[in-house]
Design an enzyme around this catalytic site. Structure first.
Site, mmCIF file in Angstrom:
data_model
loop_
_atom_site.group_PDB
_atom_site.id
_atom_site.type_symbol
_atom_site.label_atom_id
_atom_site.label_comp_id
_atom_site.label_asym_id
_atom_site.label_seq_id
_atom_site.Cartn_x
_atom_site.Cartn_y
_atom_site.Cartn_z
ATOM 1 N N GLY A 31 0.855 -0.956 0.069
ATOM 2 C CA GLY A 31 0.074 0.021 -0.080
ATOM 3 C C GLY A 31 0.922 1.202 -0.024
ATOM 4 N N LEU A 33 0.458 3.804 -1.974
ATOM 5 C CA LEU A 33 0.922 3.509 -3.413
ATOM 6 C C LEU A 33 1.520 4.718 -3.896
ATOM 7 C CD1 LEU A 33 -2.099 1.588 -4.680
ATOM 8 C CD2 LEU A 33 0.207 0.693 -3.950
ATOM 9 N N HIS A 34 2.379 4.746 -4.753
ATOM 10 C CA HIS A 34 3.172 6.079 -5.394
ATOM 11 C C HIS A 34 3.228 5.566 -6.811
ATOM 12 C CE1 HIS A 34 6.839 3.622 -5.179
ATOM 13 N NE2 HIS A 34 6.620 3.571 -3.918
ATOM 14 N N HIS A 37 4.723 2.199 -7.702
ATOM 15 C CA HIS A 37 3.708 0.920 -7.980
ATOM 16 C C HIS A 37 2.607 1.196 -9.245
ATOM 17 C CE1 HIS A 37 4.235 1.574 -3.358
ATOM 18 N NE2 HIS A 37 4.484 0.143 -3.560
ATOM 19 N N GLN A 149 12.577 -2.405 -9.458
ATOM 20 C CA GLN A 149 14.308 -2.491 -9.465
ATOM 21 C C GLN A 149 14.561 -1.839 -8.076
ATOM 22 O OE1 GLN A 149 16.386 -4.338 -11.076
ATOM 23 N NE2 GLN A 149 18.185 -3.110 -10.017
ATOM 24 N N SER A 186 9.263 6.012 -2.888
ATOM 25 C CA SER A 186 8.953 4.883 -1.892
ATOM 26 C C SER A 186 8.181 5.437 -1.000
ATOM 27 C CB SER A 186 10.577 4.998 -1.187
ATOM 28 O OG SER A 186 10.308 4.399 0.185
#
Lengths: 288, 288
Positions: A31, A33-34, A37, A149, A186
Site C-alpha cells: 500500500g 501507493l506511489h 507502484h 528495481q 518509496s
C-alpha cells in the site's frame, strides 16, 4: 474494480480466471501507493487480461525494532490510484487470515539474503518477503508478477525463489521511478520530516558520483565505494547503512568493475531508512 | 501411460490439464513402489481425471550418513505397477534438473519437524521433504495429492505447509497397507536381510501391545511407552530410535491418553530403519 478481503474469495476468483484461460498479473504491494507502484500496475494492465494488486503490510518482514506500526497506510488514496491505473482486483487480506495462530512454515532463499539489506535488516526480513510472496502466488496464481528495481535485492531473491521452487509465474522487474529531483519513489518518503527531504538525495548523488567515476575509467570497487561513502558522510546527519558494488546475479562483491554491476545502498535520514541503486558497467549505461 | 522426464514438459502437461479443467491427482513417491503406493494411485485414479505419479529419490531429504545410495530403485517394475494402478503420467525428473547448481531456496515447517523422525533424522530431512513437495506441487499443479499414513509426521507436516503457504491442493492421507503378518509396507523392507525379516515385526507388536493396554484402561503415556519399549528391546539386535505418544495435530507429547493419540515409533533392524504408527484413544479404534 473489485475489492477482495478474504482468502477464500481470492482463491475462487483465481480459479475462475484460470478456468476462463485469462492471463493475470499480480502486483504485490504494502500500500501507500506511489508512481513506482502505478508503473507496475499499468505495465500489468497492458500485458494481462486481469490485474490484481495485493495491499498487505506484511508483519513477517519487519523486525521488532522496525517501522511496522509507522509504515504509511493510505487506503482510500490507494483505491483511487489503483483504479486509475487499470487494476481489476484489489486483494486486501487481514494479517490474522494470512498468519493464523498455528502457522509455522517459511520459505527461505539462503545465500542471496545474507548481504546488503539482509546484513542490516537480518535474513528474517527476506524470509518474511519470500514467505508472503509464495502465499500470494498460491492464492492469486498469476501468470506474471511485477516488482520494482528499487528493491533490487528483493527482485533477485524472488526470481531465485521462483526458479528454485518452480513457481509457474513470470517475474517482471520494472525500472525505478523517481521524483523530479531524482529521489527514488518509496512509500517511506512520506515519513521523511520535511526538513530532511533535501538531504534524502544524498544516496542518489553518491550513486551518480560512482557512475561518473566509472565513466572516467575507475574500475576499483574499493576506491569507488570509498568515494561514494565519503560523499554521503559529508552530511553528519545521515547514517550510512551500506553501499556495495556487487554482481547483479549473485549479489557477491565484485573484485573489478569489468562487467555490469549493481551498486546498491541504504541510508538513514531523520529516522527513515531509504534505499536506492544503479546498474552500471564500464560501458554504461550512463543514465537511468 | 506417458513418461515425462523434463520439468518443462511436465509444466506444459499441467497447463494443458488446467486449461481443459481436468482434475488431477498427484502421488509423490521415491519409487520402489509397493501396495501402499498402489493404494494411493488407485484412490487418485478413482477421484481425478488424471493421475500423476512422481518417482524421484530426493537427495535433499537424506543426510550424508543415510541410505540415499542404497535406497531401492526398481524402475521397470515401478512402471508396470503404476500402469496397472491406472496412472496416466509418470513424472521422473533428474536430480540435476530439480536442484540446479545455484538453487538455494528451502521450505521449512518449523515446530512440527522437531520431534519424532525430526529428532533422529534431523529437521533437514523434513526441510528436504517440504521443499521437494512444494516444487512438485508447482510443477504438476494437482487438484489433490495423496500421502500414506505410514509416514504420519510427514503427512501432518505437509498438511501444515499446504495451509500455511495456501497451496490450492487438497491433501488426502490414506491408511497404512500391511503385509499379511502386519508389517507396514515400505520400500526399505526390500533392504532387510532375510534373517531379520521376522524380527521386523517387533515395532508392530509393540504398538499392538500399547493398544491392548489402552483398551484395558491404561492412560499413562509414560507407562505405555515403557511397556512398549521393553517389548522392542527384548530383542537385543533391535535398536529403538524413538517411540512416542503424541497429539495427532500438534505432534506434542500427550500428558494423559484421554483423546485420540498418535503412537509412532522407529527402529533399526539389520541396518534398516523402519517406522510404524497407530492412531488410538480410550475408545479405540481397536483395529486397523
Amino acid at each position: 474494480m473489485r475489492i477482495i478481503e478474504s482468502l477464500e474469495e481470492m482463491r475462487e476468483a483465481a480459479a475462475e480466471l484460470a478456468a476462463g484461460r485469462r492471463s493475470s498479473g499480480l502486483v504485490p504491494t504494502m500500500g501507500a501507493l506511489h508512481e513506482g507502484h502505478l508503473s507496475l500496475m499499468r505495465r500489468s494492465a497492458g500485458e494481462n487480461g486481469v490485474t490484481v494488486v495485493s495491499i498487505f503490510v506484511n508483519p513477517a518482514q519487519f523486525s521488532p525494532e522496525e517501522d511496522y506500526d509507522s509504515y504509511p497506510r493510505t487506503w482510500e488514496e490507494d483505491l483511487a490510484a489503483a483504479k486509475s491505473a487499470g487494476v481489476d482486483i484489489v486483494f486486501h487480506p487481514g494479517a490474522e487470515q494470512m498468519y493464523p495462530p498455528r502457522s509455522q512454515t517459511s520459505v527461505m532463499v539462503h545465500g542471496l539474503t545474507r548481504g546488503l539489506c539482509g546484513m542490516s535488516r537480518g535474513q528474517g526480513h527476506f524470509r518474511g518477503v519470500t514467505t508472503v510472496v509464495a502465499k500470494l502466488f498460491n492464492l492469486v496464481r498469476p501468470t506474471r508478477a511485477y516488482f520494482g528495481q528499487k528493491d533490487a535485492q528483493q527482485a533477485v531473491v524472488i526470481q531465485r525463489m521462483v526458479l528454485d521452487l518452480n513457481f509457474p509465474v513470470e517475474i517482471i522487474v520494472c525500472p525505478i521511478v523517481r521524483e523530479d529531483d531524482g529521489l527514488a519513489m518509496s512509500s517511506r518518503n512520506r515519513n521523511l520530516p520535511p526538513q530532511y527531504r533535501p538531504r534524502a538525495l544524498a544516496l542518489r548523488r553518491a550513486l551518480e558520483l560512482g557512475r561518473k567515476l566509472i565513466r572516467e575509467g575507475e574500475t576499483d570497487p574499493y576506491l569507488l565505494a570509498n568515494a561514494m561513502g565519503q560523499r554521503i558522510l559529508m552530511d553528519s546527519e545521515i547514517e550510512l547503512d551500506y553501499l556495495e558494488i556487487v554482481s547483479p546475479e549473485t549479489l557477491e562483491a565484485v573484485e573489478k568493475l569489468d562487467d555490469l554491476a549493481l551498486i546498491a545502498g541504504a541510508v538513514k535520514i531523520g529516522g527513515v531508512r531509504l534505499i536506492d541503486n544503479i546498474l552500471v558497467g564500464p560501458d554504461g549505461p550512463w543514465e537511468d
